[in-house]
Write an enzyme that holds these catalytic residues in place. Structure first.
Site, mmCIF file in Angstrom:
data_model
loop_
_atom_site.group_PDB
_atom_site.id
_atom_site.type_symbol
_atom_site.label_atom_id
_atom_site.label_comp_id
_atom_site.label_asym_id
_atom_site.label_seq_id
_atom_site.Cartn_x
_atom_site.Cartn_y
_atom_site.Cartn_z
ATOM 1 N N SER A 1 38.973 38.154 40.563
ATOM 2 C CA SER A 1 39.537 39.277 41.319
ATOM 3 C C SER A 1 38.546 39.633 42.434
ATOM 4 O O SER A 1 38.038 40.738 42.514
ATOM 5 C CB SER A 1 39.797 40.465 40.403
ATOM 6 O OG SER A 1 38.604 40.923 39.794
ATOM 7 N N HIS B 1 42.492 38.065 34.461
ATOM 8 C CA HIS B 1 41.558 37.467 33.495
ATOM 9 C C HIS B 1 42.213 37.004 32.195
ATOM 10 O O HIS B 1 41.539 36.521 31.296
ATOM 11 C CB HIS B 1 40.439 38.458 33.139
ATOM 12 C CG HIS B 1 39.512 38.732 34.278
ATOM 13 N ND1 HIS B 1 38.547 39.705 34.225
ATOM 14 C CD2 HIS B 1 39.401 38.163 35.508
ATOM 15 C CE1 HIS B 1 37.876 39.724 35.374
ATOM 16 N NE2 HIS B 1 38.384 38.814 36.160
ATOM 17 N N GLU C 1 40.330 45.359 32.789
ATOM 18 C CA GLU C 1 39.259 45.470 31.784
ATOM 19 C C GLU C 1 39.276 46.819 31.076
ATOM 20 O O GLU C 1 39.327 47.859 31.720
ATOM 21 C CB GLU C 1 37.887 45.315 32.453
ATOM 22 C CG GLU C 1 37.762 44.024 33.232
ATOM 23 C CD GLU C 1 36.477 43.916 34.037
ATOM 24 O OE1 GLU C 1 35.509 44.668 33.765
ATOM 25 O OE2 GLU C 1 36.445 43.071 34.949
ATOM 26 N N GLU D 1 36.679 36.957 29.909
ATOM 27 C CA GLU D 1 35.418 37.649 29.643
ATOM 28 C C GLU D 1 35.193 37.882 28.152
ATOM 29 O O GLU D 1 34.361 38.704 27.754
ATOM 30 C CB GLU D 1 35.359 38.955 30.439
ATOM 31 C CG GLU D 1 35.391 38.673 31.949
ATOM 32 C CD GLU D 1 35.035 39.860 32.828
ATOM 33 O OE1 GLU D 1 34.979 41.001 32.313
ATOM 34 O OE2 GLU D 1 34.814 39.646 34.024
ATOM 35 N N ASP E 1 38.237 49.107 34.079
ATOM 36 C CA ASP E 1 38.280 48.553 35.433
ATOM 37 C C ASP E 1 39.676 47.998 35.655
ATOM 38 O O ASP E 1 39.957 46.858 35.307
ATOM 39 C CB ASP E 1 37.229 47.443 35.604
ATOM 40 C CG ASP E 1 37.308 46.810 36.991
ATOM 41 O OD1 ASP E 1 38.037 47.352 37.850
ATOM 42 O OD2 ASP E 1 36.647 45.776 37.216
ATOM 43 N N GLU F 1 36.294 52.122 37.153
ATOM 44 C CA GLU F 1 35.897 51.254 38.265
ATOM 45 C C GLU F 1 37.113 50.799 39.054
ATOM 46 O O GLU F 1 38.158 50.518 38.472
ATOM 47 C CB GLU F 1 35.164 50.041 37.663
ATOM 48 C CG GLU F 1 34.753 48.981 38.675
ATOM 49 C CD GLU F 1 34.162 47.759 37.964
ATOM 50 O OE1 GLU F 1 33.559 47.926 36.880
ATOM 51 O OE2 GLU F 1 34.334 46.646 38.476
ATOM 52 N N ASP G 1 33.720 48.665 43.312
ATOM 53 C CA ASP G 1 33.415 47.228 43.166
ATOM 54 C C ASP G 1 33.938 46.511 44.412
ATOM 55 O O ASP G 1 33.204 46.308 45.372
ATOM 56 C CB ASP G 1 34.040 46.702 41.868
ATOM 57 C CG ASP G 1 33.976 45.192 41.737
ATOM 58 O OD1 ASP G 1 33.279 44.544 42.525
ATOM 59 O OD2 ASP G 1 34.648 44.625 40.833
ATOM 60 N N LYS H 1 26.922 43.272 41.960
ATOM 61 C CA LYS H 1 27.162 41.864 41.646
ATOM 62 C C LYS H 1 26.387 41.047 42.668
ATOM 63 O O LYS H 1 26.695 41.107 43.872
ATOM 64 C CB LYS H 1 28.649 41.545 41.795
ATOM 65 C CG LYS H 1 29.559 42.077 40.696
ATOM 66 C CD LYS H 1 31.022 41.862 41.103
ATOM 67 C CE LYS H 1 31.976 42.063 39.938
ATOM 68 N NZ LYS H 1 33.395 42.160 40.421
ATOM 69 N N SER I 1 26.714 43.963 37.019
ATOM 70 C CA SER I 1 27.873 43.227 36.511
ATOM 71 C C SER I 1 27.755 41.714 36.620
ATOM 72 O O SER I 1 27.224 41.183 37.593
ATOM 73 C CB SER I 1 29.119 43.676 37.280
ATOM 74 O OG SER I 1 30.236 42.874 36.954
ATOM 75 N N HIS I 2 28.286 41.062 35.617
ATOM 76 C CA HIS I 2 28.549 39.617 35.629
ATOM 77 C C HIS I 2 29.787 39.349 36.475
ATOM 78 O O HIS I 2 30.356 40.275 37.056
ATOM 79 C CB HIS I 2 28.792 39.147 34.190
ATOM 80 C CG HIS I 2 30.035 39.745 33.584
ATOM 81 N ND1 HIS I 2 30.715 39.217 32.531
ATOM 82 C CD2 HIS I 2 30.731 40.877 33.935
ATOM 83 C CE1 HIS I 2 31.759 39.961 32.241
ATOM 84 N NE2 HIS I 2 31.791 40.965 33.075
ATOM 85 N N ARG I 3 30.248 38.089 36.529
ATOM 86 C CA ARG I 3 31.548 37.763 37.097
ATOM 87 C C ARG I 3 32.420 37.166 35.993
ATOM 88 O O ARG I 3 31.922 36.739 34.962
ATOM 89 C CB ARG I 3 31.432 36.726 38.243
ATOM 90 C CG ARG I 3 30.628 37.177 39.446
ATOM 91 C CD ARG I 3 31.049 38.497 40.037
ATOM 92 N NE ARG I 3 32.419 38.606 40.490
ATOM 93 C CZ ARG I 3 32.795 38.702 41.771
ATOM 94 N NH1 ARG I 3 31.875 38.660 42.734
ATOM 95 N NH2 ARG I 3 34.065 38.862 42.100
ATOM 96 N N SER I 4 33.725 37.100 36.245
ATOM 97 C CA SER I 4 34.608 36.540 35.218
ATOM 98 C C SER I 4 34.343 35.039 35.028
ATOM 99 O O SER I 4 34.488 34.517 33.935
ATOM 100 C CB SER I 4 36.066 36.806 35.567
ATOM 101 O OG SER I 4 36.355 36.374 36.873
ATOM 102 N N LYS J 1 27.671 45.625 32.629
ATOM 103 C CA LYS J 1 28.799 45.035 31.901
ATOM 104 C C LYS J 1 28.662 43.527 32.010
ATOM 105 O O LYS J 1 28.429 42.983 33.089
ATOM 106 C CB LYS J 1 30.143 45.515 32.459
ATOM 107 C CG LYS J 1 30.468 45.131 33.898
ATOM 108 C CD LYS J 1 31.945 45.426 34.225
ATOM 109 C CE LYS J 1 32.346 44.832 35.566
ATOM 110 N NZ LYS J 1 33.771 45.056 35.883
HETATM 111 P P1 PGA Z 1 35.780 39.187 38.833
HETATM 112 O O1 PGA Z 1 36.052 40.456 37.949
HETATM 113 O O2 PGA Z 1 34.448 38.627 38.491
HETATM 114 O O3 PGA Z 1 36.924 38.281 38.478
HETATM 115 O O4 PGA Z 1 35.854 39.632 40.264
HETATM 116 C C1 PGA Z 1 35.061 41.387 37.628
HETATM 117 C C2 PGA Z 1 35.373 42.753 38.163
HETATM 118 O O5 PGA Z 1 36.405 42.965 38.848
HETATM 119 O O6 PGA Z 1 34.580 43.654 37.959
HETATM 120 ZN ZN ZN Z 2 35.697 45.275 39.083
#
Ligand code: PGA
Ligand code: ZN
Length: 448
Positions: free
Chosen positions: A39, A160, A169, A212, A247, A293, A327, A352, A379-382, A403
């Site tokens: 996303s 996801h 999420e 995730e 989120d 988020e 985000d 990120k 944050s991680h990524r998906s 997260k």
């Molecule tokens: P993404 O999702 O890594 O697929 O962008 C994570 C988020 O939206 O926080």
């Molecule tokens: Zn997000």
């Protein structure tokens, strides 16, 4: 000094190619593996993919690999930067070498892999852990070190997973824990209870997991998701000590001024911005939600600002209003963060590293957010890898929360395990340390 830099195409957790950078100094060999979103925000730095090629369905990263090998490696090695003291100069040089605004020439994926590997080499040269190296880079206070509240994404929807929930999420936040190890135990136990709750309601086939690591049962509405969490938390015995976060990743279901919650099930309602705002307010009133988020789309500034203003009006600045995190809105980019502050659109920044492409720029975005009194949520990524860099980043920057998915799937668990290692390491070293707990939004300043 750097003696060699190379790169290779490897896989991420979705089975898509990603960039792996390997860098050598007299202290050893250091790596950076780059994550990838699904996303993805339209304002993020460019992830360079081989769209013209048939290999991997156009998702190969051989051009980015080539960026590292033939452009970055010779130029960066020739500069003879000190990895120990010149991370900022290295990152500035990488940006300059690219020469475009969104890292469109070399690719943010190529540049980030190098930036990460340099930081690891820098920590080794200084003889300190990566989190301490990053703390010094950020100019953050040392005592106490702050261990973050891990936000576990235990129900996956949106892009996801294959269920029909529009919201991406739904997270558990064990803010009532007193240590990293306890927080992870609380999250993991609740995750197992959630599996039982889902099995009982929908059968065992509904316990498959999303990108995730969260479950993706056949639900569509946010209140169904939150009710499942209420039941699982109660069964685990953590009511009151585990809070919730969401989120929705709403940029994904925003079209022509309308938020379409039926994007996946074709029957859920299409909501106007005020209607969606009301839905959030209802959910916030009913459930213990401490963080929200991307409630609105990446360029729907007006709705963000109105929602924030109304929250302040109702709550007079006290607790009730969750942290509102940008985000896709802010994309770890100081220009977007500044704009969000001017418009009073949010009060938290999702961090990120691959949204911006260098460690130095990510740290600058975090420090700017801190200067506004915002929270910073790493944050991680998906699409992840087994690289655990963000665990150290979170501790180094004292962000108080991060997260990195469910307490399941190797690429998620590796970050949580690293955080427990860091906690053990700091305890053994005798340095001062605190678990952020309920103060996860404000740890950067007040806990010092
Ligand atoms: P993404 O999702 O890594 O697929 O962008 C994570 C988020 O939206 O926080
Ligand atoms: Zn997000």
């Amino acid at each position: 000094y750097i003696t060699s830099i190379t790169a290779a195409q490897r896989l991420d957790s979705r089975g898509n190619p990603t960039v792996q950078v390997t860098l050598t100094t007299d202290k050893g060999t250091f790596r950076g593996l780059v994550p990838s979103g699904a996303s993805t925000g339209i304002h993020e730095a460019l992830e360079l993919r081989d769209t013209e090629s048939a290999a991997y369905g156009g998702k190969g990263v051989q051009q980015a690999v080539l960026s590292v090998k033939s452009t970055i490696a010779p130029a960066l090695i020739a500069k003879r930067f000190s990895v120990e003291t010149q991370q900022k100069e290295i990152d500035a040089f990488l940006c300059e070498l690219d020469g475009t605004k969104g890292k469109k020439r070399l690719g943010a994926n190529a540049i980030l892999g190098v930036s990460m590997a340099c930081a690891r080499a820098g920590a080794a040269a200084a003889g300190i852990p990566l989190y301490e190296f990053l703390r010094q880079e950020a100019g953050a206070p040392k005592a106490p070190y702050v261990l973050p509240v891990p936000f576990f994404n235990v129900l996956n929807g949106g892009v996801h997973s294959g269920n029909t929930m529009a919201f991406q999420e739904i997270m558990l936040a064990p803010v009532g824990a007193t240590s990293m190890a306890e927080a992870i135990q609380m999250g993991a136990e609740t995750y197992q209870h959630l599996k039982k709750v889902i099995t009982k309601k929908f059968g065992a086939s509904a316990t498959s997991i999303g990108d995730e690591g969260g479950f993706a049962p056949p639900i569509s509405q946010p209140h169904e998701a939150l009710d499942l969490l209420v039941e699982a938390v109660a069964a685990a015995g953590y009511t009151g000590r585990i809070k919730f976060a969401m989120d929705p990743a709403s940029s994904e279901f925003f079209h022509d001024g309308i938020y379409d919650l039926g994007i996946k099930d074709k029957v859920s309602p299409k909501l106007t911005p005020p209607e969606l705002s009301d839905l959030y307010r209802e959910l916030i009133a009913k459930y213990p939600i401490v963080l929200l988020e991307d409630p609105f789309a990446e360029d729907d500034w007006e709705t963000w600002s109105k929602f924030m203003a109304k929250g302040r009006e109702v709550d007079d600045g006290v607790e009730r209003m969750p942290e509102i995190v940008g985000d896709d809105l802010t994309v770890t980019n100081v220009e977007r963060v500044r704009e969000a502050k001017e418009k009073e659109a949010c009060n938290g920044l999702l961090l990120k590293i691959n949204q911006i492409g260098t460690i130095t720029e990510a740290i600058a975005a975090a420090n700017l957010a801190f200067s506004y009194g915002w929270g910073v949520f790493v944050s991680h990524r998906s699409g992840e890898t087994t690289d655990d860099f963000i665990a150290d980043l979170t501790v180094g920057l004292r962000t108080g929360h991060l997260k990195t998915g469910a307490p399941a799937r190797g690429e998620r668990v590796v970050k949580y395990n690293r955080l427990m290692d860091i906690e053990d390491e700091i305890r053994a070293s005798g340095e001062e340390m605190k678990f952020a707990g309920k103060e996860f939004r404000t740890t950067h300043g007040k806990m010092a």
